[in-house]
Design an enzyme around this catalytic site. Structure first.
Site, short mmCIF file in Angstrom:
data_model
loop_
_atom_site.label_atom_id
_atom_site.label_comp_id
_atom_site.label_asym_id
_atom_site.label_seq_id
_atom_site.Cartn_x
_atom_site.Cartn_y
_atom_site.Cartn_z
N GLU A 129 36.44 -44.55 -3.25
CA GLU A 129 36.06 -45.17 -1.98
C GLU A 129 37.26 -45.79 -1.28
O GLU A 129 37.34 -45.79 -0.05
CB GLU A 129 35.00 -46.26 -2.22
CG GLU A 129 33.61 -45.73 -2.57
CD GLU A 129 32.93 -45.03 -1.41
OE1 GLU A 129 33.57 -44.19 -0.76
OE2 GLU A 129 31.75 -45.33 -1.17
N THR A 182 34.50 -46.10 9.23
CA THR A 182 34.07 -47.28 8.49
C THR A 182 34.97 -48.47 8.81
O THR A 182 34.50 -49.60 8.98
CB THR A 182 34.09 -47.00 6.98
OG1 THR A 182 33.24 -45.89 6.72
CG2 THR A 182 33.58 -48.19 6.19
#
Lengths: 318, 318
Positions: A129, A182
């Site tokens: 991630e 994001t």
């Protein structure tokens, strides 16, 4: 211990409305398919079998970075090759990078005789991630590995992941074909919030968890309210307000932004309602002239599923 | 319908650690005793049978204000007299005013044939809280009326009270004999909080609710953490840090400030542990030379209990 394995790594929804940064769940579909095998050459080899042209250099690849983290804790000399066929479009907001990272480490762990715990696997996958978003968050990783609905109670001093019981829930997702990074979605959030808003939010978190545990659909629906993040982030998603309104009118319990968007998810009590919600979503985006995909699925009780395929090297030396 | 009734109105703990403003519970002891009867003279009559010298003018009395609110919705001409014997010391932080207000309206409702719902009773009783603290909060009222552990999911647009299942829990309360005004305790809170602290708090609220629903004592213990209110308010309570530390060492799952203090509560899995916690608390306050009371009790599954006493006027005209 098999030397070759196939895994199905599920899409996931993080930031489940009021449960920003703490509540997420796994979807039954879509899921990435990944084939992993032990190699005699140490290290990580990435092969893409889809059309997304993701980096194959392990340290720049989500699955690769997660596997490198795992290998640092594995017997010296271990080598893993992974062939990736992504069904979850990167950037869609339904945990595409988490699926790659989670699928890779769960598959590798199976090849290595399940030497690592699920908590270990979450920590390894978080390195994936970090490649994707710059932050080691577990919001999608936790449901991708544990399945069902997960609560990340805390990340410090140790990661504390809680699985939540839930009644049957049908999920409708719409992915409007726009890009939201994001990192951008993070940046527009304020560092401070009003205490009175925070209280309302944790009242809803308590209500949502209680509703899930008690199987109380009405309470789940009432608790699907986000007074902190959604008002800020939803402005990045064209059609958001209309999708939410029309979905509720079609019978959805409620829903909101999936992850940091642009996908929007809605929960329903029956598949028929979830299909009606999908129709309402399609109507909104057709009207706006935006391309989109919809999914009608369920919350998947399992995370990454391992499908043993062949045992070519049963006596492989690790 | 009886014309005279006795109720036991329980002490309550509000602001259950991470669940500031939303989570509270009822205690099995102490409880106020209240005798209510219908009177031919309309309105509210307050009689004190204890030594607290609380106001008897209905609009300035907690039970009186709650009853006046109830009477506004009751048949015209209804008269209620209440004799109050408080066992819960005012200002102790374990819901003394809520017990008076809740006991009064539950008792009056029984006298009136239970014409009001529990939600109605909570709303009436909140007028009593307004007399006590200037704010119409339901934090103590909800558990005092519903019993057990309650979640106030939201107060607007309508009050949404959720009862939570819970495993057996023993409660130790220490009340150091100092005064903290609820209004002062409110004033020292900041209006803004860090988003990252709020996220940690709602992760804990989710964990606490899940732990209660699942009967997972370890999870309950891990979730009893308050990063927002306790760091600010605990400075008003001498010995707070020592009580918390020594209680944990004695085996408590965790706990914190009861209401806005000065009482501190701790939850334990067994009565023996709760007694050991009480000993640890006594040791702290004896060392500090402060007067105190301790209670070892349980979470009471019921709220105000109605004890019918006599039916003097079975044909009373309301």
């Amino acid at each position: 211990m098999s030397a070759s394995i196939t895994v199905l790594a599920p899409a996931t929804v993080a930031n489940m409305v009021c449960g920003f940064d703490v509540l997420g769940f796994a979807l039954a579909t879509p899921a990435d398919t990944m084939h992993l095998r032990l190699t005699t050459e140490p290290g990580v080899t990435i092969l893409n079998e889809d059309d997304y042209h993701l980096p194959t250099e392990p340290s720049r690849n989500v699955a690769g970075a997660a596997l490198l983290a795992l290998l640092r804790a594995a017997p010296a000399g271990t080598g893993i090759e992974v062939r990736i066929n992504k069904a979850i479009k990167p950037g869609s907001g339904i945990g595409s990078s988490a699926a790659s990272a989670a699928g890779a480490v769960v598959g590798a762990n199976a090849l290595l005789g399940n030497m690592f715990s699920r908590e270990d696997l979450v920590r390894f996958a978080m390195f994936g991630e970090e490649v994707a978003s710059g932050v080691q968050h577990a919001d999608n990783i936790a449901p991708a590995i544990y399945g069902g609905i997960t609560l990340i109670r805390a990340t410090q001093p140790t990661l504390d992941i809680v699985t939540l019981p839930a009644p049957a829930l049908h999920v409708t997702v719409v992915h409007p074909q726009i890009e939201i990074k994001t990192s951008d979605a993070r940046q527009i959030l304020k560092k401070d919030v009003l205490l009175q808003d925070a209280i309302r939010q944790w009242g809803n978190v308590g209500g949502l968890v209680a509703g899930l545990c008690k199987g109380d659909y009405d309470l789940i629906g009432r608790s699907l309210e986000d007074v902190i993040v959604e008002p800020v982030r939803s402005i990045l998603i064209p059609g958001f307000v209309a999708v939410k309104e029309q979905s509720r009118l079609a019978g959805a319990l409620g829903g909101g932004i999936s992850g940091s968007g642009p996908s929007i998810f809605m929960l329903s009590r029956t598949e028929a309602t979830a299909q009606a919600v999908a129709a309402a979503m399609r109507h909104v985006y057709t009207g706006l002239g935006l391309d989109f995909h919809t999914y009608v699925t369920t919350i998947c009780p399992t995370g990454v599923r391992v499908v043993p395929t062949e045992k070519l090297l049963p006596n492989a030396v690790l």
